[in-house]
Scaffold this motif. Structure first.
Motif, PDB file in Angstrom:
ATOM      1  N   UNK A 102       2.645  -6.880  12.884  1.00 40.95           N
ATOM      2  CA  UNK A 102       3.275  -8.086  13.403  1.00 40.95           C
ATOM      3  C   UNK A 102       3.878  -8.975  12.325  1.00 40.95           C
ATOM      4  N   UNK A 103       3.238  -9.008  11.131  1.00 39.00           N
ATOM      5  CA  UNK A 103       3.660  -9.980  10.119  1.00 39.00           C
ATOM      6  C   UNK A 103       4.190  -9.366   8.841  1.00 39.00           C
ATOM      7  N   UNK A 104       3.904  -8.108   8.595  1.00 39.20           N
ATOM      8  CA  UNK A 104       4.384  -7.476   7.378  1.00 39.20           C
ATOM      9  C   UNK A 104       3.383  -7.531   6.245  1.00 39.20           C
ATOM     10  N   UNK A 105       3.808  -7.022   5.084  1.00 42.52           N
ATOM     11  CA  UNK A 105       2.905  -6.835   3.959  1.00 42.52           C
ATOM     12  C   UNK A 105       2.543  -8.152   3.283  1.00 42.52           C
ATOM     13  N   UNK A 106       3.518  -9.055   3.108  1.00 47.42           N
ATOM     14  CA  UNK A 106       3.281 -10.302   2.375  1.00 47.42           C
ATOM     15  C   UNK A 106       2.113 -11.120   2.922  1.00 47.42           C
ATOM     16  N   UNK A 107       2.162 -11.527   4.195  1.00 48.48           N
ATOM     17  CA  UNK A 107       1.039 -12.287   4.764  1.00 48.48           C
ATOM     18  C   UNK A 107      -0.275 -11.510   4.732  1.00 48.48           C
ATOM     19  N   UNK A 108      -0.191 -10.187   4.870  1.00 56.29           N
ATOM     20  CA  UNK A 108      -1.408  -9.373   4.826  1.00 56.29           C
ATOM     21  C   UNK A 108      -2.070  -9.468   3.457  1.00 56.29           C
ATOM     22  N   UNK A 109      -1.264  -9.396   2.391  1.00 57.08           N
ATOM     23  CA  UNK A 109      -1.810  -9.510   1.043  1.00 57.08           C
ATOM     24  C   UNK A 109      -2.411 -10.886   0.792  1.00 57.08           C
ATOM     25  N   UNK A 110      -1.772 -11.933   1.306  1.00 54.41           N
ATOM     26  CA  UNK A 110      -2.317 -13.282   1.148  1.00 54.41           C
ATOM     27  C   UNK A 110      -3.667 -13.399   1.858  1.00 54.41           C
ATOM     28  N   UNK A 111      -3.734 -12.816   3.049  1.00 57.79           N
ATOM     29  CA  UNK A 111      -4.989 -12.840   3.801  1.00 57.79           C
ATOM     30  C   UNK A 111      -6.092 -12.106   3.043  1.00 57.79           C
ATOM     31  N   UNK A 112      -5.759 -10.955   2.468  1.00 58.41           N
ATOM     32  CA  UNK A 112      -6.741 -10.191   1.703  1.00 58.41           C
ATOM     33  C   UNK A 112      -7.181 -10.950   0.458  1.00 58.41           C
ATOM     34  N   UNK A 113      -6.244 -11.658  -0.185  1.00 57.59           N
ATOM     35  CA  UNK A 113      -6.574 -12.419  -1.384  1.00 57.59           C
ATOM     36  C   UNK A 113      -7.546 -13.558  -1.064  1.00 57.59           C
ATOM     37  N   UNK A 114      -7.280 -14.269   0.029  1.00 51.82           N
ATOM     38  CA  UNK A 114      -8.175 -15.361   0.435  1.00 51.82           C
ATOM     39  C   UNK A 114      -9.558 -14.812   0.764  1.00 51.82           C
ATOM     40  N   UNK A 115      -9.594 -13.705   1.490  1.00 52.75           N
ATOM     41  CA  UNK A 115     -10.868 -13.089   1.838  1.00 52.75           C
ATOM     42  C   UNK A 115     -11.614 -12.651   0.581  1.00 52.75           C
ATOM     43  N   UNK A 116     -10.884 -12.114  -0.390  1.00 54.81           N
ATOM     44  CA  UNK A 116     -11.516 -11.692  -1.630  1.00 54.81           C
ATOM     45  C   UNK A 116     -12.089 -12.857  -2.418  1.00 54.81           C
ATOM     46  N   UNK A 117     -11.360 -13.956  -2.487  1.00 49.37           N
ATOM     47  CA  UNK A 117     -11.852 -15.143  -3.200  1.00 49.37           C
ATOM     48  C   UNK A 117     -13.115 -15.678  -2.532  1.00 49.37           C
ATOM     49  N   UNK A 118     -13.101 -15.767  -1.211  1.00 51.11           N
ATOM     50  CA  UNK A 118     -14.300 -16.214  -0.490  1.00 51.11           C
ATOM     51  C   UNK A 118     -15.476 -15.275  -0.745  1.00 51.11           C
ATOM     52  N   UNK A 136     -12.117  -7.029   1.771  1.00 51.33           N
ATOM     53  CA  UNK A 136     -10.805  -7.331   1.193  1.00 51.33           C
ATOM     54  C   UNK A 136     -10.258  -6.132   0.428  1.00 51.33           C
ATOM     55  N   UNK A 137     -11.107  -5.494  -0.363  1.00 51.02           N
ATOM     56  CA  UNK A 137     -10.666  -4.343  -1.146  1.00 51.02           C
ATOM     57  C   UNK A 137     -10.361  -3.139  -0.257  1.00 51.02           C
ATOM     58  N   UNK A 138     -11.212  -2.904   0.736  1.00 53.32           N
ATOM     59  CA  UNK A 138     -10.975  -1.788   1.647  1.00 53.32           C
ATOM     60  C   UNK A 138      -9.715  -2.011   2.474  1.00 53.32           C
ATOM     61  N   UNK A 139      -9.452  -3.271   2.807  1.00 59.09           N
ATOM     62  CA  UNK A 139      -8.252  -3.570   3.578  1.00 59.09           C
ATOM     63  C   UNK A 139      -6.984  -3.189   2.838  1.00 59.09           C
ATOM     64  N   UNK A 140      -7.021  -3.316   1.505  1.00 57.57           N
ATOM     65  CA  UNK A 140      -5.839  -2.960   0.714  1.00 57.57           C
ATOM     66  C   UNK A 140      -5.522  -1.471   0.804  1.00 57.57           C
TER      67      UNK A 140
END
Length: 208
Positions: A102-118, A136-140
């Protein structure tokens, strides 16, 4: 689940890939409902995890030999830990796939980054049993396999699932249960250890 993914885009193509303007992302009520149920189940399963680790579980269970407690422990292992962790992981993968479509790679990477920081903050400051960083890592990895043929994806998934039983099939007979330290041991650890030591201990345990 395939229908949910296909329904999130038109003609099976992401708006970001077709060049058209993206539609406002919607919510899948069934997925949200199942995610809520899974979170409640994971929270209930963690009630026991907070008290003892997997390595000490057998020693912990021996402390409560009466039938009611043994039934409760078996119920926990089969219907809570054995089900809701898997359900939550499945829903995470489905939600990630929907988000990518639905949103593409960019927003997905931002979501993974936030999840990783948390996840890192949780690991270092709260609880050494954190899984957010792992998710977060598995999502990548989805970015690497999302264009693979379906048959190849299924084959890899089945192989990894069976590989999870390899330790059980190939491991030597189980040793005696690991003795469970009493509360005075952990109290002494917390009282005599610095925050830096406890943080490095948690990180080392997570990496192990």
């Amino acid at each position: 689940m395939g229908k949910l993914i296909k329904a999130s885009v038109t003609n099976g193509t992401s708006p970001h890939e077709s060049g058209s303007s993206p539609a406002p992302p919607g919510r899948e009520e069934v997925v949200d409902l199942l995610r809520g149920v899974a979170l409640v189940g994971v929270g209930a399963a963690n009630l026991l995890v907070f008290n003892t680790s997997n390595g000490h579980f057998e020693s912990y269970a021996q402390r409560f030999p009466d039938a009611l407690n043994q039934f409760a422990l078996q119920f926990f292992m089969v219907f809570l830990k054995g089900k809701f962790y898997s359900l939550f992981a499945l829903l995470f993968g489905l939600s990630a796939a929907l988000a990518l479509q639905a949103r593409g790679v960019g927003p997905f990477l931002k979501r993974a980054a936030v999840l990783g920081v948390l996840g890192v903050l949780d690991l270092l400051l709260v609880w050494r049993g954190d899984v957010l960083l792992q998710y977060a890592l598995m999502g990548l990895l989805l970015l690497l396999i999302r264009r693979w043929p379906t048959t190849l994806q299924v084959g890899v998934a089945v192989s990894l699932f069976l590989l999870g039983f390899a330790e059980t099939w190939l491991a030597p007979p189980a040793p005696e249960p690991i003795p469970l330290p009493d509360s005075s041991y952990w109290q002494a650890v917390w009282e005599r250890s610095s925050h830096t030591f406890l943080t490095s201990w948690a990180l080392e345990d997570w990496l192990y």
